[in-house]
Enzyme design. Structure first.
Site, short mmCIF file in Angstrom:
data_model
loop_
_atom_site.label_atom_id
_atom_site.label_comp_id
_atom_site.label_asym_id
_atom_site.label_seq_id
_atom_site.Cartn_x
_atom_site.Cartn_y
_atom_site.Cartn_z
N TYR A 148 -19.13 -8.82 8.19
CA TYR A 148 -20.04 -9.20 7.09
C TYR A 148 -19.83 -10.65 6.66
O TYR A 148 -20.68 -11.22 6.00
CB TYR A 148 -20.02 -8.21 5.91
N LYS A 165 -13.77 -13.18 2.30
CA LYS A 165 -13.82 -13.41 3.75
C LYS A 165 -14.83 -14.51 4.09
O LYS A 165 -14.61 -15.27 5.04
CB LYS A 165 -14.19 -12.11 4.48
C1 HXC Z 1 -11.37 -0.19 -8.23
C2 HXC Z 1 -9.22 -0.98 -8.02
C3 HXC Z 1 -9.01 -0.18 -6.87
C4 HXC Z 1 -10.11 0.66 -6.43
C5 HXC Z 1 -7.20 -1.28 -7.27
N1 HXC Z 1 -8.06 -1.65 -8.22
N2 HXC Z 1 -7.75 -0.38 -6.42
N3 HXC Z 1 -10.37 -1.00 -8.68
N4 HXC Z 1 -11.25 0.60 -7.13
N5 HXC Z 1 -9.99 1.46 -5.36
C6 HXC Z 1 -7.82 -2.58 -9.32
C7 HXC Z 1 -6.67 -2.15 -10.20
O1 HXC Z 1 -7.10 -1.22 -11.19
C8 HXC Z 1 -6.26 -3.47 -10.84
O2 HXC Z 1 -7.12 -3.86 -11.87
C9 HXC Z 1 -6.48 -4.45 -9.70
O3 HXC Z 1 -7.40 -3.84 -8.78
C10 HXC Z 1 -5.20 -4.77 -8.97
O4 HXC Z 1 -4.64 -3.55 -8.52
P1 HXC Z 1 -3.08 -3.40 -8.20
O5 HXC Z 1 -2.87 -2.10 -7.52
O6 HXC Z 1 -2.27 -3.71 -9.42
O7 HXC Z 1 -2.88 -4.63 -7.23
P2 HXC Z 1 -1.97 -4.82 -6.00
O8 HXC Z 1 -0.75 -3.94 -6.07
O9 HXC Z 1 -1.76 -6.24 -5.89
O10 HXC Z 1 -2.85 -4.26 -4.77
C11 HXC Z 1 -3.89 -5.02 -4.20
C12 HXC Z 1 -5.00 -4.11 -3.66
C13 HXC Z 1 -4.43 -2.96 -2.81
C14 HXC Z 1 -5.98 -4.98 -2.89
C15 HXC Z 1 -5.73 -3.50 -4.86
O11 HXC Z 1 -5.48 -2.11 -2.34
C16 HXC Z 1 -3.65 -3.48 -1.64
O12 HXC Z 1 -2.48 -3.82 -1.79
N6 HXC Z 1 -4.23 -3.55 -0.44
C17 HXC Z 1 -3.57 -4.11 0.76
C18 HXC Z 1 -3.91 -3.38 2.00
C19 HXC Z 1 -5.38 -3.26 2.24
O13 HXC Z 1 -6.21 -3.26 1.33
N7 HXC Z 1 -5.75 -3.09 3.50
C20 HXC Z 1 -7.16 -2.92 3.87
C21 HXC Z 1 -7.69 -4.17 4.37
S1 HXC Z 1 -9.11 -3.81 5.31
P3 HXC Z 1 -6.73 -3.73 -13.43
O14 HXC Z 1 -7.84 -4.35 -14.17
O15 HXC Z 1 -6.59 -2.24 -13.67
O16 HXC Z 1 -5.44 -4.46 -13.60
C22 HXC Z 1 -10.03 -5.16 5.41
C23 HXC Z 1 -11.04 -5.08 6.53
C24 HXC Z 1 -12.42 -5.12 6.04
O17 HXC Z 1 -9.92 -6.11 4.73
C25 HXC Z 1 -13.44 -4.84 7.13
C26 HXC Z 1 -13.63 -3.40 7.45
C27 HXC Z 1 -14.68 -3.11 8.48
#
Ligand code: HXC
Length: 282
Positions: A148, A165
């Site tokens: 995307y 991205k």
């Molecule tokens: C809504 C959400 C949420 C969800 C987290 N938040 N998950 N909001 N829906 N599912 C909100 C939280 O409430 C918080 O806001 C803020 O995001 C930060 O969340 P934390 O958990 O405190 O942050 P952190 O520990 O830093 O985690 C970051 C993250 C997490 C992005 C939210 O998912 C992560 O660590 N991800 C890393 C691995 C990952 O995502 N891999 C997939 C990549 S795939 P508030 O306001 O409550 O503080 C990819 C490929 C795409 O990119 C292409 C696919 C085809």
């Protein structure tokens, strides 16, 4: 597919290198002779992947760091230099993403994803490129984006990721030109669906979603990690010396399937095709 010394003598830093596609790329680069330095937040997967690389007879080390923090990135690079004497290649693979209706997001949710994907990529790229430029040595950067971003179409329900991205792709192309005079080469890969624990648990949280995605795919299958790792190895190798500022899509044709107006005719039953063919006018 490659000579086994394709990446011999290279030291590659991979963010998000302990798990998922980062791990698969690291293992493949090790097969091709590279030293690996892995950076991610969680130590346990870093250690496990570094051990798996060493079992192959290659060298590996790691540092635990959050790439949103520039000082932490600089410390990780210092640790890599201490271990290997220097880093010549960077793979910006770490990402954050989740499925959500945008009106429900908090500002901090947006910041979390953009912080990891866009700022984190900038932090690692800046910290290493400054060193390469000062030392007058060439450098190589590969950024993992998404289809995307490559198609410039964005995507609903993953808006922070789509924004971040797109920014990484703009950074790739901008710096490919700006830093070519320093012999720093930057490219990107835009993967389609490649199952990983991290992405799948957030983007395909239900079995039905996974089946739906597979059925919608023109090849009716997801990508295999080796397919992506081999493309990455080529782009990082000296064989791709003249490829600069490019973004290579690897998705089995998925994004094109959403782009053509009549592509969903692939689902038409034969009887409907018979009707269409009978009603043909000259
Ligand atoms: C809504 C959400 C949420 C969800 C987290 N938040 N998950 N909001 N829906 N599912 C909100 C939280 O409430 C918080 O806001 C803020 O995001 C930060 O969340 P934390 O958990 O405190 O942050 P952190 O520990 O830093 O985690 C970051 C993250 C997490 C992005 C939210 O998912 C992560 O660590 N991800 C890393 C691995 C990952 O995502 N891999 C997939 C990549 S795939 P508030 O306001 O409550 O503080 C990819 C490929 C795409 O990119 C292409 C696919 C085809």
């Amino acid at each position: 597919m490659f000579q086994t010394d394709l990446l011999k003598g290279r030291t590659i830093l991979i963010t998000g290198g302990g798990t998922g596609l980062g791990r698969s790329m690291a293992l493949r680069f090790a097969d091709l002779g590279a030293n690996l330095f892995l950076v991610a937040r969680r130590e346990e997967p870093l250690k496990e992947t570094a051990d798996a690389i060493r079992v192959k007879g290659a060298r590996a080390a790691y540092a635990s760091a959050d790439i949103r923090d520039f000082a932490a990135v600089e410390n990780a690079i210092a640790a890599a230099e201490k271990e290997f004497g220097g880093v010549d290649t960077l793979v910006n693979n770490a990402a954050g993403n989740f499925i959500a209706r945008t009106e429900k997001l908090s500002p901090n949710a947006f910041n979390a994803v953009v912080g990891i994907v866009l700022q984190g990529t900038f932090h690692c790229t800046l910290a290493l490129a400054r060193k390469w430029i000062a030392a007058k040595q060439p450098g190589n950067v590969l950024n993992i984006v998404t289809t995307y971003a490559a198609a410039n179409c964005g995507s609903g329900f993953v808006v922070p990721s789509a924004c971040a991205k797109a920014g990484v792709l703009a950074m790739t192309r901008s710096l490919a030109v700006e830093w070519a005079r320093y012999r720093i080469r930057l490219n990107a890969i835009a993967p389609g669906p490649f199952p990983t624990e991290g992405a799948w648990s957030r983007l395909m949280p239900a079995r039905e979603l996974e089946e739906r995605a597979k059925n919608h795919h023109p090849m009716k299958r997801f990508g295999r990690h080796d397919e992506l790792a081999n493309l990455a190895a080529y782009l990082l190798s000296s064989q791709a010396e003249y490829v600069n500022g490019e973004c290579v899509v690897i998705d089995g044709g998925l994004w094109l399937c959403g782009a053509g107006e009549f592509n969903d005719f692939a689902d038409l039953p034969d009887a409907m095709w018979a009707t269409i063919e009978q009603s043909r006018t000259r």
